[in-house]
Scaffold this motif. Structure first.
Motif, PDB file in Angstrom:
ATOM      1  N   LYS A  19      41.527 -39.727 -78.209  1.00 21.28           N
ATOM      2  CA  LYS A  19      41.801 -38.850 -77.067  1.00 21.28           C
ATOM      3  C   LYS A  19      40.913 -39.213 -75.882  1.00 21.28           C
ATOM      4  CE  LYS A  19      42.319 -34.442 -78.123  1.00 21.28           C
ATOM      5  NZ  LYS A  19      42.152 -33.126 -78.779  1.00 21.28           N
ATOM      6  N   ALA A  20      39.645 -39.489 -76.151  1.00 21.95           N
ATOM      7  CA  ALA A  20      38.705 -39.834 -75.079  1.00 21.95           C
ATOM      8  C   ALA A  20      38.989 -41.225 -74.514  1.00 21.95           C
ATOM      9  CB  ALA A  20      37.273 -39.762 -75.599  1.00 21.95           C
ATOM     10  N   LYS A  21      39.259 -42.170 -75.384  1.00 21.35           N
ATOM     11  CA  LYS A  21      39.462 -43.561 -74.957  1.00 21.35           C
ATOM     12  C   LYS A  21      40.744 -43.733 -74.147  1.00 21.35           C
ATOM     13  CE  LYS A  21      39.750 -48.300 -76.747  1.00 21.35           C
ATOM     14  NZ  LYS A  21      38.740 -48.945 -75.958  1.00 21.35           N
ATOM     15  N   TYR A  22      41.820 -43.076 -74.580  1.00 21.30           N
ATOM     16  CA  TYR A  22      43.126 -43.286 -73.956  1.00 21.30           C
ATOM     17  C   TYR A  22      43.576 -42.132 -73.058  1.00 21.30           C
ATOM     18  CZ  TYR A  22      43.340 -47.123 -77.242  1.00 21.30           C
ATOM     19  OH  TYR A  22      43.055 -48.268 -77.957  1.00 21.30           O
ATOM     20  N   GLY A  23      42.837 -41.032 -73.076  1.00 17.78           N
ATOM     21  CA  GLY A  23      43.187 -39.903 -72.222  1.00 17.78           C
ATOM     22  C   GLY A  23      44.496 -39.231 -72.605  1.00 17.78           C
ATOM     23  N   ILE A  24      44.767 -39.153 -73.893  1.00 11.60           N
ATOM     24  CA  ILE A  24      45.996 -38.512 -74.356  1.00 11.60           C
ATOM     25  C   ILE A  24      45.658 -37.367 -75.300  1.00 11.60           C
ATOM     26  CG2 ILE A  24      47.415 -40.571 -74.069  1.00 11.60           C
ATOM     27  CD1 ILE A  24      47.223 -41.069 -77.035  1.00 11.60           C
ATOM     28  N   GLY A  25      46.597 -36.469 -75.482  1.00 10.41           N
ATOM     29  CA  GLY A  25      46.393 -35.299 -76.322  1.00 10.41           C
ATOM     30  C   GLY A  25      46.884 -35.517 -77.748  1.00 10.41           C
ATOM     31  N   THR A  26      46.550 -34.584 -78.602  1.00 14.02           N
ATOM     32  CA  THR A  26      46.918 -34.657 -80.013  1.00 14.02           C
ATOM     33  C   THR A  26      48.437 -34.762 -80.217  1.00 14.02           C
ATOM     34  OG1 THR A  26      44.914 -33.480 -80.656  1.00 14.02           O
ATOM     35  CG2 THR A  26      46.705 -33.493 -82.251  1.00 14.02           C
ATOM     36  N   PRO A  27      49.267 -33.970 -79.537  1.00  9.27           N
ATOM     37  CA  PRO A  27      50.716 -34.123 -79.750  1.00  9.27           C
ATOM     38  C   PRO A  27      51.224 -35.527 -79.387  1.00  9.27           C
ATOM     39  CG  PRO A  27      50.277 -32.049 -78.638  1.00  9.27           C
ATOM     40  CD  PRO A  27      48.991 -32.835 -78.651  1.00  9.27           C
ATOM     41  N   ASP A  28      50.672 -36.123 -78.341  1.00 15.84           N
ATOM     42  CA  ASP A  28      51.081 -37.478 -77.969  1.00 15.84           C
ATOM     43  C   ASP A  28      50.638 -38.491 -79.029  1.00 15.84           C
ATOM     44  OD1 ASP A  28      52.267 -36.498 -75.687  1.00 15.84           O
ATOM     45  OD2 ASP A  28      50.576 -37.004 -74.389  1.00 15.84           O
ATOM     46  N   ILE A  29      49.462 -38.300 -79.586  1.00 18.05           N
ATOM     47  CA  ILE A  29      48.999 -39.166 -80.671  1.00 18.05           C
ATOM     48  C   ILE A  29      49.934 -39.037 -81.865  1.00 18.05           C
ATOM     49  CG2 ILE A  29      47.149 -39.544 -82.363  1.00 18.05           C
ATOM     50  CD1 ILE A  29      45.178 -38.611 -80.142  1.00 18.05           C
ATOM     51  N   ASP A  30      50.272 -37.792 -82.222  1.00 19.15           N
ATOM     52  CA  ASP A  30      51.187 -37.568 -83.339  1.00 19.15           C
ATOM     53  C   ASP A  30      52.532 -38.261 -83.098  1.00 19.15           C
ATOM     54  OD1 ASP A  30      49.240 -36.006 -84.548  1.00 19.15           O
ATOM     55  OD2 ASP A  30      50.189 -34.101 -84.001  1.00 19.15           O
ATOM     56  N   MET A  31      53.038 -38.161 -81.884  1.00 19.38           N
ATOM     57  CA  MET A  31      54.326 -38.776 -81.568  1.00 19.38           C
ATOM     58  C   MET A  31      54.232 -40.297 -81.637  1.00 19.38           C
ATOM     59  SD  MET A  31      57.511 -38.410 -80.977  1.00 19.38           S
ATOM     60  CE  MET A  31      57.824 -36.716 -80.479  1.00 19.38           C
ATOM     61  N   ILE A  32      53.163 -40.868 -81.104  1.00 21.23           N
ATOM     62  CA  ILE A  32      52.979 -42.322 -81.151  1.00 21.23           C
ATOM     63  C   ILE A  32      52.921 -42.796 -82.603  1.00 21.23           C
ATOM     64  CG2 ILE A  32      51.267 -44.144 -80.721  1.00 21.23           C
ATOM     65  CD1 ILE A  32      50.775 -42.717 -77.967  1.00 21.23           C
ATOM     66  N   LEU A  33      52.215 -42.065 -83.458  1.00 22.08           N
ATOM     67  CA  LEU A  33      52.131 -42.446 -84.869  1.00 22.08           C
ATOM     68  C   LEU A  33      53.493 -42.342 -85.554  1.00 22.08           C
ATOM     69  CD1 LEU A  33      48.705 -40.853 -85.831  1.00 22.08           C
ATOM     70  CD2 LEU A  33      49.248 -43.299 -85.634  1.00 22.08           C
ATOM     71  N   PHE A  34      54.279 -41.337 -85.186  1.00 14.96           N
ATOM     72  CA  PHE A  34      55.630 -41.207 -85.741  1.00 14.96           C
ATOM     73  C   PHE A  34      56.511 -42.368 -85.290  1.00 14.96           C
ATOM     74  CE2 PHE A  34      60.047 -39.803 -85.286  1.00 14.96           C
ATOM     75  CZ  PHE A  34      60.336 -39.512 -86.612  1.00 14.96           C
ATOM     76  N   LEU A  35      56.465 -42.676 -84.016  1.00 14.92           N
ATOM     77  CA  LEU A  35      57.333 -43.715 -83.461  1.00 14.92           C
ATOM     78  C   LEU A  35      56.906 -45.124 -83.870  1.00 14.92           C
ATOM     79  CD1 LEU A  35      57.816 -42.282 -79.861  1.00 14.92           C
ATOM     80  CD2 LEU A  35      59.445 -42.197 -81.779  1.00 14.92           C
ATOM     81  N   TYR A  36      55.680 -45.290 -84.306  1.00  7.83           N
ATOM     82  CA  TYR A  36      55.151 -46.610 -84.650  1.00  7.83           C
ATOM     83  C   TYR A  36      56.014 -47.307 -85.709  1.00  7.83           C
ATOM     84  CZ  TYR A  36      51.705 -50.200 -85.854  1.00  7.83           C
ATOM     85  OH  TYR A  36      51.054 -51.390 -86.089  1.00  7.83           O
ATOM     86  N   SER A  37      56.542 -46.542 -86.651  1.00  8.03           N
ATOM     87  CA  SER A  37      57.370 -47.151 -87.702  1.00  8.03           C
ATOM     88  C   SER A  37      58.852 -47.198 -87.337  1.00  8.03           C
ATOM     89  CB  SER A  37      57.178 -46.412 -89.027  1.00  8.03           C
ATOM     90  OG  SER A  37      57.659 -45.090 -88.894  1.00  8.03           O
TER      91      SER A  37
END
Length: 146
Positions: A19-37
């Motif tokens: 979150k600190a490094k990329y300036g994104i929130g938890t829901p965006d992280i969750d979505m990126i992890l979902f979309l990764y596959s």
């Protein structure tokens, strides 16, 4: 004996760092992890997973605007527009998985915003946790090579 499937021990620390490094929130992280596959997806697939998250009408548009997802194929005729995780989004997911698999988090200000001089009190708490996590990783690496 250490549990070899103990991947999530430092998930909270890693998530805070992302979150600190990329300036994104938890829901965006969750979505990126979902979309990764997902190789390619349409808005319907995106919305399907998004139903599990806090409501944000602009999430898709924001991820597209900020370069985390990109158009893979524009829609035409009966074909819908397809999207993919961008290189930027894939790099975030890869970094998360590398850290979960035991790669250390950088402890320098130019690579990690939590180590800047102007870091907040909370950032400093997480900085200390990163140092402990890195030490644990080094110790585990040393023990596995004995």
């Amino acid at each position: 004996m250490k549990n070899s499937r103990d991947y999530l021990k430092y998930w909270r620390v890693i998530r805070y760092w992302v979150k600190a490094k990329y300036g994104i929130g938890t829901p965006d992280i969750d979505m990126i992890l979902f979309l990764y596959s997902e190789d390619y997806f349409n808005k319907t697939k995106f919305r399907e997973f998004e139903e599990l998250m806090s409501w944000n009408e602009k999430r898709f548009d924001n991820l597209l605007r900020d370069g985390y997802i990109q158009v893979w194929r524009k829609g035409y005729g009966k074909h819908t527009t397809l999207y993919e995780l961008s290189q930027k989004g894939k790099n975030i997911a890869r970094n998360i998985y590398r850290k979960l698999n035991g790669e250390e988090i950088a402890e320098t200000a130019h690579l990690n915003p939590l180590f800047r001089k102007d870091a907040s009190y909370t950032d400093k708490l997480y900085r200390n946790s990163i140092k402990k996590m890195n030490e644990f990783i080094k110790q585990q690496r040393y023990l596995s090579h004995e």
